[in-house]
Design a protein around this motif. Structure first.
Motif, PDB file in Angstrom:
ATOM      1  N   HIS B  66      13.437   1.427  67.236  1.00  0.00           N
ATOM      2  CA  HIS B  66      14.627   1.010  66.518  1.00  0.00           C
ATOM      3  C   HIS B  66      15.241   2.143  65.709  1.00  0.00           C
ATOM      4  O   HIS B  66      16.448   2.338  65.694  1.00  0.00           O
ATOM      5  N   PHE B  67      14.396   2.911  65.029  1.00  0.00           N
ATOM      6  CA  PHE B  67      14.905   3.845  64.036  1.00  0.00           C
ATOM      7  C   PHE B  67      15.906   4.855  64.594  1.00  0.00           C
ATOM      8  O   PHE B  67      17.067   4.884  64.183  1.00  0.00           O
ATOM      9  N   PHE B  68      15.478   5.676  65.547  1.00  0.00           N
ATOM     10  CA  PHE B  68      16.373   6.727  66.011  1.00  0.00           C
ATOM     11  C   PHE B  68      17.559   6.197  66.802  1.00  0.00           C
ATOM     12  O   PHE B  68      18.649   6.761  66.747  1.00  0.00           O
ATOM     13  N   SER B  69      17.360   5.088  67.526  1.00  0.00           N
ATOM     14  CA  SER B  69      18.518   4.575  68.255  1.00  0.00           C
ATOM     15  C   SER B  69      19.562   4.012  67.286  1.00  0.00           C
ATOM     16  O   SER B  69      20.762   4.117  67.530  1.00  0.00           O
ATOM     17  N   SER B  70      19.122   3.462  66.164  1.00  0.00           N
ATOM     18  CA  SER B  70      20.086   2.971  65.171  1.00  0.00           C
ATOM     19  C   SER B  70      20.783   4.138  64.467  1.00  0.00           C
ATOM     20  O   SER B  70      21.986   4.086  64.198  1.00  0.00           O
ATOM     21  N   VAL B  71      20.028   5.188  64.151  1.00  0.00           N
ATOM     22  CA  VAL B  71      20.657   6.363  63.551  1.00  0.00           C
ATOM     23  C   VAL B  71      21.722   6.894  64.517  1.00  0.00           C
ATOM     24  O   VAL B  71      22.835   7.238  64.113  1.00  0.00           O
ATOM     25  N   MET B  72      21.389   6.919  65.807  1.00  0.00           N
ATOM     26  CA  MET B  72      22.336   7.400  66.818  1.00  0.00           C
ATOM     27  C   MET B  72      23.615   6.570  66.820  1.00  0.00           C
ATOM     28  O   MET B  72      24.704   7.100  67.005  1.00  0.00           O
ATOM     29  N   HIS B  73      23.485   5.253  66.651  1.00  0.00           N
ATOM     30  CA  HIS B  73      24.678   4.402  66.555  1.00  0.00           C
ATOM     31  C   HIS B  73      25.587   4.883  65.442  1.00  0.00           C
ATOM     32  O   HIS B  73      26.790   5.002  65.614  1.00  0.00           O
ATOM     33  N   GLY B  74      24.978   5.118  64.286  1.00  0.00           N
ATOM     34  CA  GLY B  74      25.748   5.591  63.137  1.00  0.00           C
ATOM     35  C   GLY B  74      26.409   6.928  63.435  1.00  0.00           C
ATOM     36  O   GLY B  74      27.577   7.155  63.110  1.00  0.00           O
ATOM     37  N   ILE B  75      25.658   7.810  64.066  1.00  0.00           N
ATOM     38  CA  ILE B  75      26.180   9.138  64.403  1.00  0.00           C
ATOM     39  C   ILE B  75      27.367   9.018  65.351  1.00  0.00           C
ATOM     40  O   ILE B  75      28.431   9.591  65.122  1.00  0.00           O
ATOM     41  N   GLU B  76      27.198   8.223  66.418  1.00  0.00           N
ATOM     42  CA  GLU B  76      28.257   8.109  67.422  1.00  0.00           C
ATOM     43  C   GLU B  76      29.525   7.495  66.832  1.00  0.00           C
ATOM     44  O   GLU B  76      30.639   7.865  67.186  1.00  0.00           O
ATOM     45  N   LYS B  77      29.329   6.541  65.931  1.00  0.00           N
ATOM     46  CA  LYS B  77      30.472   5.856  65.340  1.00  0.00           C
ATOM     47  C   LYS B  77      31.372   6.853  64.615  1.00  0.00           C
ATOM     48  O   LYS B  77      32.563   6.965  64.907  1.00  0.00           O
ATOM     49  N   VAL B  78      30.801   7.609  63.672  1.00  0.00           N
ATOM     50  CA  VAL B  78      31.607   8.549  62.875  1.00  0.00           C
ATOM     51  C   VAL B  78      32.049   9.750  63.708  1.00  0.00           C
ATOM     52  O   VAL B  78      33.196  10.202  63.603  1.00  0.00           O
ATOM     53  N   ALA B  79      31.171  10.242  64.576  1.00  0.00           N
ATOM     54  CA  ALA B  79      31.514  11.412  65.391  1.00  0.00           C
ATOM     55  C   ALA B  79      32.696  11.094  66.308  1.00  0.00           C
ATOM     56  O   ALA B  79      33.636  11.880  66.421  1.00  0.00           O
ATOM     57  N   SER B  80      32.653   9.916  66.924  1.00  0.00           N
ATOM     58  CA  SER B  80      33.697   9.609  67.887  1.00  0.00           C
ATOM     59  C   SER B  80      35.038   9.397  67.170  1.00  0.00           C
ATOM     60  O   SER B  80      36.084   9.781  67.683  1.00  0.00           O
ATOM     61  N   LYS B  81      35.014   8.850  65.962  1.00  0.00           N
ATOM     62  CA  LYS B  81      36.254   8.728  65.175  1.00  0.00           C
ATOM     63  C   LYS B  81      36.837  10.101  64.859  1.00  0.00           C
ATOM     64  O   LYS B  81      38.046  10.279  64.790  1.00  0.00           O
ATOM     65  N   ALA B  82      35.958  11.080  64.654  1.00  0.00           N
ATOM     66  CA  ALA B  82      36.419  12.433  64.316  1.00  0.00           C
ATOM     67  C   ALA B  82      36.722  13.244  65.574  1.00  0.00           C
ATOM     68  O   ALA B  82      36.995  14.431  65.506  1.00  0.00           O
ATOM     69  N   GLY B  83      36.659  12.578  66.747  1.00  0.00           N
ATOM     70  CA  GLY B  83      37.003  13.258  67.996  1.00  0.00           C
ATOM     71  C   GLY B  83      35.869  14.060  68.611  1.00  0.00           C
ATOM     72  O   GLY B  83      36.107  14.906  69.473  1.00  0.00           O
ATOM     73  N   PHE B  84      34.659  13.794  68.197  1.00  0.00           N
ATOM     74  CA  PHE B  84      33.525  14.528  68.753  1.00  0.00           C
ATOM     75  C   PHE B  84      32.759  13.709  69.783  1.00  0.00           C
ATOM     76  O   PHE B  84      32.569  12.515  69.605  1.00  0.00           O
ATOM     77  N   ASN B  85      32.324  14.384  70.836  1.00  0.00           N
ATOM     78  CA  ASN B  85      31.371  13.780  71.748  1.00  0.00           C
ATOM     79  C   ASN B  85      29.967  14.188  71.321  1.00  0.00           C
ATOM     80  O   ASN B  85      29.776  15.283  70.813  1.00  0.00           O
ATOM     81  N   VAL B  86      29.030  13.298  71.562  1.00  0.00           N
ATOM     82  CA  VAL B  86      27.674  13.536  71.089  1.00  0.00           C
ATOM     83  C   VAL B  86      26.728  13.762  72.264  1.00  0.00           C
ATOM     84  O   VAL B  86      26.773  13.034  73.254  1.00  0.00           O
ATOM     85  N   MET B  87      25.888  14.779  72.143  1.00  0.00           N
ATOM     86  CA  MET B  87      24.850  15.027  73.138  1.00  0.00           C
ATOM     87  C   MET B  87      23.511  14.951  72.449  1.00  0.00           C
ATOM     88  O   MET B  87      23.329  15.510  71.378  1.00  0.00           O
ATOM     89  N   ILE B  88      22.584  14.286  73.104  1.00  0.00           N
ATOM     90  CA  ILE B  88      21.272  14.066  72.491  1.00  0.00           C
ATOM     91  C   ILE B  88      20.195  14.813  73.261  1.00  0.00           C
ATOM     92  O   ILE B  88      20.183  14.791  74.494  1.00  0.00           O
ATOM     93  N   CYS B  89      19.304  15.466  72.561  1.00  0.00           N
ATOM     94  CA  CYS B  89      18.102  16.042  73.172  1.00  0.00           C
ATOM     95  C   CYS B  89      16.887  15.460  72.480  1.00  0.00           C
ATOM     96  O   CYS B  89      16.914  15.234  71.274  1.00  0.00           O
ATOM     97  N   GLN B  90      15.824  15.240  73.246  1.00  0.00           N
ATOM     98  CA  GLN B  90      14.572  14.758  72.671  1.00  0.00           C
ATOM     99  C   GLN B  90      13.554  15.896  72.606  1.00  0.00           C
ATOM    100  O   GLN B  90      13.393  16.623  73.576  1.00  0.00           O
ATOM    101  N   SER B  91      12.876  16.023  71.492  1.00  0.00           N
ATOM    102  CA  SER B  91      11.813  17.029  71.440  1.00  0.00           C
ATOM    103  C   SER B  91      10.493  16.444  71.923  1.00  0.00           C
ATOM    104  O   SER B  91       9.545  17.174  72.173  1.00  0.00           O
TER     105      SER B  91
END
Lengths: 331, 331
Positions: B66-91
């Protein structure tokens, strides 16, 4: 570039990285020159030279839940062995994001793209460019029907049919179905498995027992509430997703109905939580890791094929039925 | 390039894309030239010209749960409003992958990198290059102590302290703790919250009650089995992760011990499954979406700052204690 401008290489490099020690005038000249010669940083130049970026792009509808994160494990395992780094984009079930992400991945010079479609994707247009650029494209799990593309899918039909067979053999005769968006292969095939199993066991189809929805927990709540308002309630529910079956379980409990005594439940996907609920949930395991691994292998095959005439391959994995307490009638 | 080689622009373009209609000889000439001038495809050239790729890179330890996928939701929401596309990498909790991913993200020309560290990361070296290139870098949730970097973190100490306060006020005196890797801020702070709460309530510290582990479900199983072998068993467990607390719950049930009657349980992270277990699990909600949104806002601030002297900011979010059946003593 340094020669043409009559400055040192390190000055060019610092100007390009916008270093504060370089004057604005020099920066401007370097940037104009860079634009003329289409400058790019070393790594990408090197990758282009070798024709390699060692980067594999993956697009998934969402990273939540067990299914896609497990597929990603499989993808990372094989990709990393083959020397590829993996980048993930989420479409968030939105075809517009899916389009943008395809651009993003191509711009990042990925050597291949693995895709599982969003729920709102109805056509292939945005993938034509990928195909034109001859970037290997592999679909996994969710795809559109009638496309001549490489894909790894699960035999969803068999999964649904086998789960239904189990529910029918437990003596259930009024089996409801939570069905997902029918333009996506996975939900359509699960629905077909439901229909064909009913027919095979001579149970007449009752359209009141099928609830079409988006497969979320809330959808399961709504669907179950509706089903409980029918003159005769169903004795079992087969849901095309585990999330909605948990919603159904919550509703049944709140109505003091027992699972499986009063209503038997079965889901699809074998999410982590299926063995944490009480009773534990019957579900269908989709060999997610294997799916991810197979998708990467298919991509590597395409990459190695230099004939330019690679014919799309479709690999169908067999799911596994996991029968747990939620669907087994007490004797 | 076309001018220099005496061929048409479309021929150059087709040669670069390895089009079959172009002869191998021409392709070779074009590629040699491309190497000389450091050719790059249009989009990246355009992005460099404008200084923009509109791409935001995110690196997480893993996308499961739950944790990281929810953080990602938050990230995508604000990033996409600011015109950014998001790329994710897993360590994948592996510092070697983390290093490679940082290279990958920089090569993809991201305009900023948001990072949550892997469990095996002990130094900052691989991030120095990011800093040198002046790519905005924001840590979220997991970071290393003593670094002067921008970060959004949760007040893990308070979360742990409040949960412990609750357990202590329920009358528990032998409270065990599943502790995570102590070089990571989050687990260290939760452990400190545990210790300080004990002290505040005058309960002596007993090292036999602390089990250090990797916080997986299996770790919780092992930890609980160990605790049950003590001469006097604990009356409660506070785990720094929900996964390991589920492991503990399974062990208790298999020993016919009741939760919370015999042993009370509390976890951390508010995973989806915490409200699906029976009894439902007490946990700490970390406002994951808010964390993701805040991380992106911090990145945007840094991007807008042209002074080159952006001083790192640290934002601390307050967690929320969610008390459920697993920790409430029956009266």
């Amino acid at each position: 570039m340094a020669k043409e401008l009559g400055i040192s290489i390190s000055t060019v490099s610092r100007a390009l990285s916008n270093h504060p020690s370089i004057s604005d005038g020099t920066k401007k000249r370097v940037w104009q020159m860079a634009e003329q010669v289409n400058y790019q940083p070393n790594h990408l130049a090197a990758a282009l030279r070798k024709g390699r970026s060692n980067l594999l792009g993956v697009m998934v509808p969402h990273i939540d839940g067990h299914f896609f994160s497990s597929v990603m494990h499989g993808i990372e395992k094989v990709a990393s062995k083959a020397g590829f780094n993996v980048m993930i984009c989420q479409s968030n079930e939105d075809v517009a994001s899916e389009r943008k992400n395809i651009e993003t991945l191509m711009n990042a010079q990925v050597e291949g793209i693995l895709v599982s479609l969003s729920r709102t994707t109805h056509d292939f247009k945005h993938f034509e460019k990928v195909r034109k650029r001859e970037i290997p494209l592999v679909f996994f799990d969710r795809m559109l029907d009638g496309l001549n593309v490489s894909a790894v899918i699960i035999d969803d039909y068999q999964g649904a049919y086998q789960i239904m067979k189990h529910l029918l053999e437990q003596g259930n005769t009024r089996i409801a179905h939570f069905a997902g968006p029918q333009h996506l292969n996975i939900y359509k095939n699960r629905h077909q498995g439901y229909l064909d199993a009913l027919r095979a066991y001579g149970i007449p189809y009752d359209e009141n027992l099928v609830y079409y929805c988006d497969m979320k927990l809330e959808d399961g709540v709504e669907g179950m509430e509706k089903l409980l308002k029918l003159p005769v309630r169903p004795d079992a529910v087969f849901s095309s997703s585990d999330f909605s079956v948990v919603g159904a379980m919550q509703v049944l409990k709140s109505h003091q109905l027992r699972v499986p005594h009063d209503v038997a439940l079965a889901g699809f996907s074998n999410e982590t939580f299926t063995s944490l609920t009480e009773p534990r949930l019957t579900s269908v395991d989709q060999h997610c890791e294997q799916m991810g691994q197979t998708a990467v292998r298919l991509f590597l095959e395409m990459l190695d094929d230099h004939s330019g005439r690679f014919s799309p391959r479709r690999i169908v994995l067999q799911p596994e039925i996991l029968i747990r307490e939620s669907s087994v009638r007490p004797k």
